[in-house]
Design an enzyme around this catalytic site. Structure first.
Site, short mmCIF file in Angstrom:
data_model
loop_
_atom_site.label_atom_id
_atom_site.label_comp_id
_atom_site.label_asym_id
_atom_site.label_seq_id
_atom_site.Cartn_x
_atom_site.Cartn_y
_atom_site.Cartn_z
CD GLU A 70 -2.82 -1.13 -0.06
OE1 GLU A 70 -3.04 -0.07 -0.69
OE2 GLU A 70 -3.23 -2.23 -0.46
CG HIS A 105 -0.72 1.02 -4.59
ND1 HIS A 105 -0.64 0.82 -5.93
CD2 HIS A 105 -1.24 -0.12 -4.07
CE1 HIS A 105 -1.09 -0.39 -6.23
NE2 HIS A 105 -1.47 -1.00 -5.10
#
Ligand code: ADP
Ligand code: MG
Ligand code: ZN
Length: 605
Positions: free
Chosen positions: A429, A432
């Protein structure tokens, strides 16, 4: 009008079956019960038996004599014989002692009485039973089947819908287009004087949940006229012939109550192009559609009947429906924009108790692409959460949580994730997020979480655009793909291996890259050539290729090149920021959820 016949058909079938049963019983079962064994003999035999004293009981009828004979074993047997012109008979019988005059055979009924007992009474009973059954059945079903066997088809009538334009937030263009219709309903005479003919019908077109039904009701509410509504799917679900009868009835009732609104929801279910497909059962639909067209042509708009219809697949509608004089007005009802979303949230928040300093704007920004129905749902979920938490009003975090509930599914409580997995998810995450933040054209992150959702998402990076934009540049599209690949890139870089966690990213990245090549003209080789077309733009948007197989393989090559380049760029970005990647990932593992502000603070420190 063969209204009645059409409607009664089904019930007649039931009665016919019952009748057949009655006839069967009458012919094959009852005769055996009724008739005892009676033997017919001649008059001489009768006299012989009287003489030898075996006759015990005698009955003299109009043209017959019936008698009972007891044999040696004491068994009784009934005989009949024709009655002769024998004046001596009575005396002869009297002279024999022990003969009783009594009824032997049950009296034979007159033909009329026979008819009544064996036909009319049973039929009456069964009709009565049938009637009671249908009545109680329709009562149990909340009156829905009252239309059954009667000429009145079921339509829903509301004298006042109780909705007005103030219940519909946003959708200003649709409201404006509908304003004229309201004017007309208020005062049909004014239009007639000038000689203007109002459009008979307007078609509300847009994706599901955008408020089409709501708008139609609001028009009736604003004009203070009755609202007749029926849903297209209901036309076809009943028995054969019902659909057309309902349409007829709907228009008949509407004419009587004019001025009024007739609303046909989901008109695509009956209004599909008539030539498409040869599925069984189409006949019924076609019949209904034809009836609708006939009725629309048949009535004059002067009386003040306006027909509204709603659909989310306008492209599948029969052209005949869209002809002038029918649904010639088309009113788009689109998904709400940022301002519209905020307004919708506020409209629905009026119905619940809510903290006065809730920031609706931030919720609206986090729900790009949500429909009015979804936003209404978000408000309701927030209220439910407030109750669960024992609060008496809704606060900001309720709303934020319910955005995620509606967008990403419920938090998966109690799901077990090993510490190692949690670390991988966190790196993914943060990967990203860093890639997104380091690309100038990408939207900054709003929230990063590694709390799993029931939808299957393990973690989730929420990006919120600062402002709504309707255009996407080639760079932005490419940067988005880079961001999609950022999760996997972080895993590779840090753990030297890859996991299954990037499945959704891969799908999204490919979809966008494909769109760039086939539809947006953002490719190297194809210039402005359209390679795909969209069908069903309001329902997901199915794509179909319109190019040769050779070109198709070239498309695939280009898509691969775009994704590979993006993936490489993501790895580069993360390599440059490897320290921040470690730091932020550790931070996320600890906190599980961090906000965009926290993220930026660490990233820029
Ligand atoms: P559609 O008929 O377009 O599928 P509906 O009219 O049935 O959508 O909308 C469903 C619900 O969503 C409505 O009852 C309402 O609560 C909410 N809603 C949708 N659009 C709006 C809007 N523009 N303003 C307020 N509420 C809306
Ligand atoms: Mg609807
Ligand atoms: Zn991912």
């Amino acid at each position: 009008m063969n209204n009645n016949k059409n409607n009664k058909k089904p019930i007649i079938y039931y009665y016919a079956i019952i009748l057949a049963i009655v006839m069967f019983l009458n012919a094959f079962v009852f005769p055996q019960i009724n008739s005892k064994n009676i033997t017919e003999v001649d008059y001489g035999t009768f006299l012989d038996k009287v003489e030898n004293g075996s006759v015990k009981t005698v009955e003299v009828q109009d043209n017959k004599i019936a008698f009972i004979v007891t044999d040696e074993k004491g068994k009784e047997k009934i005989y009949v014989t024709g009655k002769m012109d024998d004046p001596d008979l009575i005396n002869r019988l009297y002279s024999k002692k022990g003969i009783v005059f009594s009824q032997v055979v049950p009296k034979e009924n007159s033909p009329l009485a026979n008819l009544i007992t064996s036909w009319i009474i049973p039929i009456a009973i069964f009709f009565g039973l049938g009637h009671i059954l249908t009545n109680s059945m329709s009562k149990r079903m909340g009156g829905r089947m009252t239309s059954f066997g009667k000429s009145t088809a079921k339509v829903y009538v509301e004298d006042q819908t109780g909705k007005t334009f103030s219940d519909v937030a946003g959708q200003d263009e649709a409201k404006e287009a509908l304003g004229e219709i309201i004017d007309f309903l208020h005062n049909p005479a004014k239009f007639k004087e000038i000689g203007a003919t109002m459009p008979k019908g307007a078609l509300l077109v847009g994706p599901p949940g955008t408020g089409k039904t709501l708008l139609a009701k609001a028009v009736a509410g604003e004009a203070k006229v009755p609202f007749f509504s029926i849903s297209g799917s209901e036309f076809v679900e009943m028995f054969v012939g019902m659909g057309a009868a309902r349409v007829r009835d709907l228009f008949k009732q509407a004419q009587e109550k004019a001025p009024c609104i007739v609303f046909i929801d989901e008109i695509d279910t009956i209004g599909k192009k008539r030539d498409s497909g040869g599925l069984a059962g189409n006949d019924e639909r076609e019949q209904t559609l034809n009836q609708l067209l006939t009725e629309m042509d048949g009535f004059s708009g002067e009386k003040g009947v306006v027909i509204l219809a709603a659909t989310n697949r306008p492209d599948s509608l029969d052209k005949a429906l869209l002809r002038p004089g029918r649904f010639d007005r088309r009113i788009p009802v689109e998904l709400p924009d940022l301002v519209g979303r905020e307004a919708i949230l506020k409209v629905h928040a009026k119905n619940i108790k809510i903290d006065s300093n809730v920031d609706f704007n931030s919720i609206a920004r986090a729900t790009s692409g949500a429909s009015g129905a979804e936003l209404a749902n978000i408000i309701n979920e927030a209220a439910l959460r407030a109750v669960r938490c024992g609060r008496s009003y809704v606060i900001q975090s309720d709303l934020e949580e319910s955005v995620e509930v509606v967008i990403a599914g419920y938090q998966r409580k109690g799901a077990v994730i090993s510490p190692k997995e949690k670390e991988v998810i966190a790196y993914h995450e943060i990967g990203h997020a860093i890639v997104a933040a380091k690309q100038t054209d990408s939207a900054p992150v709003h929230k990063i979480t590694i709390v799993p959702r029931t939808s299957g998402a393990l973690g989730y990076t929420m990006q919120v655009a600062e402002k709504e934009s309707v255009l996407m540049t080639k760079e932005e599209a490419f940067n988005k793909i880079v961001t999609y690949t950022g999760g996997r890139a972080a895993e590779e870089l840090v753990f030297g291996t890859i996991t299954s966690g990037a499945a959704n990213d891969i799908e999204q990245a490919t979809k966008l890259a494909r769109m760039m090549v086939t539809r947006l003209g953002m490719s190297k080789n194809f210039d402005m050539m359209a390679l795909e077309t969209v069908t069903n733009q309001y329902l997901g948007g199915d794509m179909s290729l319109i190019c040769s197989a050779e070109t198709a393989s070239k498309i695939d090559e280009e898509i691969l090149e775009i994704i590979k380049t993006a993936h490489g760029k993501a790895i580069e970005i993360l390599k440059e920021n490897i320290d921040k990647l470690h730091e932020l990932s550790r931070y996320l593992v600890e906190r599980e959820t961090i906000t965009g502000d926290e993220f930026m603070r660490v990233l820029t420190s």
